[in-house]
Design an enzyme around this catalytic site. Structure first.
Site, mmCIF file in Angstrom:
data_model
loop_
_atom_site.group_PDB
_atom_site.id
_atom_site.type_symbol
_atom_site.label_atom_id
_atom_site.label_comp_id
_atom_site.label_asym_id
_atom_site.label_seq_id
_atom_site.Cartn_x
_atom_site.Cartn_y
_atom_site.Cartn_z
ATOM 1 N N HIS A 108 7.047 -3.624 56.432
ATOM 2 C CA HIS A 108 7.328 -2.196 56.221
ATOM 3 C C HIS A 108 8.753 -1.879 56.695
ATOM 4 C CE1 HIS A 108 7.172 2.147 56.560
ATOM 5 N NE2 HIS A 108 6.162 2.104 55.709
ATOM 6 N N GLU A 137 9.907 0.429 58.354
ATOM 7 C CA GLU A 137 10.034 0.882 59.741
ATOM 8 C C GLU A 137 9.997 -0.297 60.715
ATOM 9 O OE1 GLU A 137 6.967 3.889 59.533
ATOM 10 O OE2 GLU A 137 8.253 5.043 58.189
ATOM 11 N N ASN A 140 -1.437 4.414 55.028
ATOM 12 C CA ASN A 140 -0.714 3.869 56.175
ATOM 13 C C ASN A 140 -0.594 4.979 57.226
ATOM 14 O OD1 ASN A 140 1.050 2.707 57.982
ATOM 15 N ND2 ASN A 140 2.830 2.735 56.607
ATOM 16 N N GLU A 150 8.704 0.487 48.252
ATOM 17 C CA GLU A 150 8.944 1.727 48.990
ATOM 18 C C GLU A 150 10.435 1.928 49.230
ATOM 19 O OE1 GLU A 150 5.418 3.042 51.380
ATOM 20 O OE2 GLU A 150 6.272 1.478 52.612
ATOM 21 N N SER A 164 6.661 9.417 49.998
ATOM 22 C CA SER A 164 6.398 10.835 49.691
ATOM 23 C C SER A 164 5.380 11.048 48.572
ATOM 24 C CB SER A 164 7.708 11.566 49.404
ATOM 25 O OG SER A 164 8.593 11.391 50.497
ATOM 26 N N LYS A 211 0.477 4.747 60.173
ATOM 27 C CA LYS A 211 1.587 4.526 61.117
ATOM 28 C C LYS A 211 1.088 4.693 62.566
ATOM 29 C CE LYS A 211 4.697 5.761 57.437
ATOM 30 N NZ LYS A 211 6.014 6.209 57.017
ATOM 31 N N GLY A 267 8.756 9.751 53.686
ATOM 32 C CA GLY A 267 8.588 10.826 54.666
ATOM 33 C C GLY A 267 9.145 12.176 54.252
HETATM 34 P P1 PGA Z 1 5.252 8.665 53.385
HETATM 35 O O1 PGA Z 1 5.250 7.196 53.999
HETATM 36 O O2 PGA Z 1 4.097 8.745 52.418
HETATM 37 O O3 PGA Z 1 5.059 9.537 54.566
HETATM 38 O O4 PGA Z 1 6.557 8.845 52.697
HETATM 39 C C1 PGA Z 1 5.082 6.082 53.184
HETATM 40 C C2 PGA Z 1 5.308 4.828 53.997
HETATM 41 O O5 PGA Z 1 6.294 4.767 54.766
HETATM 42 O O6 PGA Z 1 4.544 3.876 53.922
#
Ligand code: PGA
Length: 256
Positions: free
Chosen positions: A98, A100, A11, A168, A216, A13, A174
């Protein structure tokens, strides 16, 4: 029995900033992804880069995905991108719900409409669920159940092969690899998710829906998350923009 390939979703983003960088990142991981024999790699860049990346590869081992889609096929919806357009740009997958996007106000009802629109148009849905915090009383389990039940309402059994769940936990996104969820908890939660999926679809076939973990993920925790977490794959955010790190994740996953 032939072992099922693991699933690895990247992903990206809202990164990178231009097509040439997107092409460079993709090219930096393409060879490794093609070498992997037991892995399905799905790259989800911003939709604006889909066509350019689709032009760099045609085959089945690497697939492309979008990070969101509209709940409608077409019409007066300024700024939205329909599942049909996403398909047309070369993607077969779509991440939906997601955290976000949920943080921008998307609730389960809208997520559900998007899920159904994507499925209708032949996309495979990577539905994201995850709690923002854990509590002793287990309220987060109720929260997860609601997300699953409401996001998958009226989806119907026919779509089971077009669905994956990305678990998640928001609090684990993150961060550094050491702050990811511990594999034992991933395992426990994945069992809970499978139980709910069986209830939602009223079928044992729902137990075959792949469950991925995201939050992460890095080369350092890839093996333990899969082996001890007992899940089918991983969804990787920031580490998927770094070809060397992502290639390491690919290599580790392919040996498991
Ligand atoms: P990350 O993001 O691997 O940077 O923690 C995962 C995600 O939000 O899909």
């Amino acid at each position: 029995m032939e072992k099922q390939p693991r699933i690895l979703v990247a992903n990206w983003k809202m990164n990178p900033l231009d097509t040439s960088q997107a092409v460079a990142i993709f090219n930096g991981m393409k060879e490794e992804a093609l070498k992997a024999r037991h892995l399905q790699t799905i790259i989800a860049p911003p939709v604006i880069f889909l066509s350019a990346i689709a032009g760099l590869y045609s085959g089945t081992r690497i697939s492309l995905g979008a990070q969101d889609c509209s709940w409608e096929e077409s019409g007066a919806l300024t700024g939205e991108i329909s599942p049909t357009m996403i398909k047309g740009a070369g993607a077969d997958y779509c991440i939906i719900g997601h955290s976000e996007r949920r943080a921008l106000g998307e609730g389960n009802e809208l997520v559900n409409r998007k899920v159904r629109a994507a499925l209708r148009n032949g996309l495979t849905v990577i539905l994201c669920v995850g709690e923002s915090a854990r509590d002793e009383s287990g309220a987060y389990l109720e929260f997860l159940k609601m997300e699953l039940v409401e996001s998958l309402a009226h989806a119907g059994k026919k779509i089971l092969s077009q669905l994956m769940i990305a678990y998640e936990p928001i609090w684990a996104i993150g961060k550094e690899s050491a702050e990811a969820m511990v594999p034992r908890d991933v395992h426990e939660t994945s069992l809970f998710i499978r139980k709910i999926l069986r209830e939602v679809f009223k079928s044992d076939s729902a137990l075959k829906i792949p469950i991925l973990y995201g939050g992460s993920v890095a080369p350092e925790n890839t093996k333990s998350l899969i082996v001890e977490g007992n899940i089918e794959g991983l969804l990787v955010g920031h580490q998927s923009l770094l070809p060397e790190r992502f290639n390491e994740i690919i290599r580790i996953l392919d040996t498991l």
